[in-house]
Write an enzyme that holds these catalytic residues in place. Structure first.
Site, mmCIF file in Angstrom:
data_model
loop_
_atom_site.group_PDB
_atom_site.id
_atom_site.type_symbol
_atom_site.label_atom_id
_atom_site.label_comp_id
_atom_site.label_asym_id
_atom_site.label_seq_id
_atom_site.Cartn_x
_atom_site.Cartn_y
_atom_site.Cartn_z
ATOM 1 N N LYS A 156 -6.683 -4.769 -3.269
ATOM 2 C CA LYS A 156 -7.328 -5.421 -2.126
ATOM 3 C C LYS A 156 -8.337 -4.475 -1.474
ATOM 4 O O LYS A 156 -8.050 -3.289 -1.289
ATOM 5 C CB LYS A 156 -6.263 -5.866 -1.114
ATOM 6 C CG LYS A 156 -5.458 -4.738 -0.488
ATOM 7 C CD LYS A 156 -4.338 -5.329 0.353
ATOM 8 C CE LYS A 156 -3.552 -4.310 1.146
ATOM 9 N NZ LYS A 156 -4.265 -3.559 2.147
ATOM 10 N N ASP A 168 0.789 -1.259 0.000
ATOM 11 C CA ASP A 168 0.000 0.000 0.000
ATOM 12 C C ASP A 168 0.813 1.297 0.000
ATOM 13 O O ASP A 168 0.445 2.264 0.691
ATOM 14 C CB ASP A 168 -0.963 0.015 1.203
ATOM 15 C CG ASP A 168 -1.957 -1.136 1.186
ATOM 16 O OD1 ASP A 168 -1.939 -1.928 0.224
ATOM 17 O OD2 ASP A 168 -2.745 -1.252 2.137
ATOM 18 N N CYS A 178 -2.127 -2.477 7.789
ATOM 19 C CA CYS A 178 -2.100 -3.400 6.651
ATOM 20 C C CYS A 178 -0.876 -4.312 6.626
ATOM 21 O O CYS A 178 -0.958 -5.451 6.165
ATOM 22 C CB CYS A 178 -2.242 -2.619 5.349
ATOM 23 S SG CYS A 178 -3.910 -1.937 5.192
HETATM 24 C C1 C5J Z 1 -3.098 0.598 5.555
HETATM 25 C C2 C5J Z 1 -4.841 1.812 6.659
HETATM 26 N N1 C5J Z 1 -2.584 0.381 4.350
HETATM 27 N N2 C5J Z 1 -4.041 2.229 7.633
HETATM 28 N N3 C5J Z 1 -4.353 1.097 5.613
HETATM 29 O O1 C5J Z 1 -2.447 0.383 6.556
HETATM 30 O O2 C5J Z 1 -6.019 2.105 6.678
#
Ligand code: C5J
Length: 242
Positions: free
Chosen positions: A138, A33, A171
């Site tokens: 995702k 991400d 994540c």
């Molecule tokens: C991730 C989030 N990628 N913090 N998403 O950690 O909402």
């Protein structure tokens, strides 16, 4: 005397709770991400009230390992959290949660917040995927939930994951837990992960490596690069390897 370089087929990564031997042919780099929506002002992360500058520190360490992985031919997988434009894959419980300045799907400066195809959903230029690298979209925090990541890793015979990205305690942590339950050895790069909350970053890493590595190992980019570095062997003029 001649010197010969050869690519390492395996290496020992200095890690906590202890070193781990990895066969690079069954290891993938998994980058979680690294999207504009989390990293840049005006995206999902900032709408939740976070200081997005906290995440910038992970970019250089990830880029260093990404370059080494590209040079070595390692399988590279990028993930992106986000939703379909009609929000059919976004549970109301996620969309309605909290009091963000903009909700998932609302128009923002980088397009609709956390929606696939929008500028904010894409990966930051410094780590942009190259042709041939795998990108997994995702809808959840974990990269295995509602994706074909498991099938992809099985297809490539992957057993080990070098994991980095953001955020450490959300994540990254969720994905490492999912991967551990599926039998993958996960080595998380401490300097290649970041959180909006430095204390959550630290605790997120502690949780992984505690209790003898309850769901993984924690290392860093320098240790991984050292383990991946092609070894130099000296071969005598008589042909005997030393
Ligand atoms: C991730 C989030 N990628 N913090 N998403 O950690 O909402």
């Amino acid at each position: 005397m001649a010197s010969e370089k050869y690519p390492a087929s395996s290496g020992t990564v200095a890690a906590e709770p202890g070193p781990i031997d990895l066969d690079w042919s069954t290891t993938a780099l998994l980058i979680i991400d690294m999207q504009r929506d989390f990293m840049e002002p005006g995206g999902f992360g900032e709408t939740l009230g976070n200081d997005v500058s906290q995440l910038a520190r992970a970019v250089k360490p990830i880029a260093a390992v990404l370059n080494a992985a590209r040079d070595s031919g390692m399988l590279i997988v990028h993930t992106r959290e986000g939703h379909l434009p009609d929000l059919s894959d976004a549970p109301p419980a996620k969309v309605e949660r909290g009091a963000p300045s903009l909700r998932i799907g609302d128009p923002g400066p980088m397009g609709r917040i956390l929606i696939r195809g929008e500028a904010g959903h894409d990966i930051i230029p410094a780590l942009y995927p190259r042709d041939g690298e795998i990108v997994i979209d995702k809808p959840g925090k974990g990269a295995f939930y509602a994706t074909d990541l498991g099938d992809v890793l099985r297809q490539y015979g992957i057993e080990n994951l070098l994991v980095c990205g953001v955020t450490t305690e959300v994540c990254v942590n969720t994905t490492v837990r999912e991967a551990n339950d599926r039998g993958y050895r996960c080595v998380v790069l401490a300097d290649g992960c970041a959180s909006y909350f430095p204390e959550f970053h630290e605790m997120g890493l502690q949780m992984i490596k505690a209790q003898g590595g309850i769901f993984g190992w924690v290392s860093d980019s320098a240790a991984v690069l050292e383990a991946m570095r092609p070894k130099v062997s000296s071969i005598s003029a008589a042909g005997g390897a030393r």
